[in-house]
Design a protein around this motif. Sequence first.
Motif, mmCIF file in Angstrom:
data_model
loop_
_atom_site.group_PDB
_atom_site.id
_atom_site.type_symbol
_atom_site.label_atom_id
_atom_site.label_comp_id
_atom_site.label_asym_id
_atom_site.label_seq_id
_atom_site.Cartn_x
_atom_site.Cartn_y
_atom_site.Cartn_z
ATOM 1 N N SER A 2 3.827 45.518 19.490
ATOM 2 C CA SER A 2 2.859 44.542 19.951
ATOM 3 C C SER A 2 1.643 44.537 19.035
ATOM 4 C CB SER A 2 2.434 44.866 21.387
ATOM 5 O OG SER A 2 3.562 44.872 22.249
ATOM 6 N N SER A 3 0.729 43.586 19.248
ATOM 7 C CA SER A 3 -0.412 43.432 18.342
ATOM 8 C C SER A 3 -1.410 44.575 18.443
ATOM 9 C CB SER A 3 -1.116 42.098 18.625
ATOM 10 O OG SER A 3 -1.577 42.045 19.967
ATOM 11 N N ASN A 4 -1.407 45.325 19.550
ATOM 12 C CA ASN A 4 -2.321 46.452 19.727
ATOM 13 C C ASN A 4 -1.550 47.689 20.183
ATOM 14 O OD1 ASN A 4 -5.194 45.093 19.584
ATOM 15 N ND2 ASN A 4 -3.934 43.773 20.888
ATOM 16 N N ARG A 134 -1.193 43.230 24.321
ATOM 17 C CA ARG A 134 -1.620 42.011 23.639
ATOM 18 C C ARG A 134 -2.861 41.449 24.332
ATOM 19 N NH1 ARG A 134 1.897 38.509 25.165
ATOM 20 N NH2 ARG A 134 3.026 39.934 26.532
#
Length: 265
Positions: A2-4, A134
């Motif tokens: 995921s983005s984070n 996210r």
Amino acid sequence: MSSNYDQQIDLQNVVPGATAVLKLSYFATFDKIHLNLSGGLTKAHIGRIEGKANGVTFFVDDGSLIGIRDAYQGLFVDASVLTIDFTEPNTRGGAAAQYLSAVPRNLLASLVFEIEIKAAAPGGIVMKAEAEYREPTPNPFILRRKDFNVPLPNVGENDIMLPVAINGGLIKRIWLHAPNVTAVELRTNATPRIRAKKASIEFAQKRNRLVPQAGIIVLDFVADGNMMNMLNTAGVNECLLRLTTSAADTLKCYIDYVDDMKRLA
């Protein structure tokens, strides 16, 4: 990924014979939670896991079983990491389908996971939590995993009625933990939906690059990655699950729903 990806530091009471409590406070959409185990702590020491949204249980599992679910889906399994995954990694529907049942913490007052640590765990154990998440999302759907136990006393056919109508919902998978089950029949409103031996069910799953596991049968309505094939038990009046066994057994069943958070009550 995921983005984070970040450590979640509010994890308390990590001691043998206790219930550890993980509180997630980021106003984000949580895709996966990774529990890193060390200091002699293993998955065998982890018992019941409960996820609670606004104080209401929406997710249950067992530390010894989560890795089996990952292995069935062909995902990497690490002996020292226990992953709670709310995504659908094998979907063919793109990001919208893959992240359909991730948990939108931004829409909740609280999100807590309670993790049973068995008394047999040694002293000096360590558990650290990390999460993949996210940006906040307005999507209200989550993975809701329910469980129940029921005896299978008959050698031969054993009938179980599954929740329907207001108590039903959209089902992705039914996990049947019962090693003596040899065949399964599923009917909705008296119409057969599945009628097959264990070997036939597993053959079809292997064709979809899934990996059947010992001691469990999975009724996987999204085995081919098509989320449109979910079983809707909210729209029927009766759902009969008939299990054929070679010997008396006890069923531990988990049902994965894609559910609206408004139904958490």
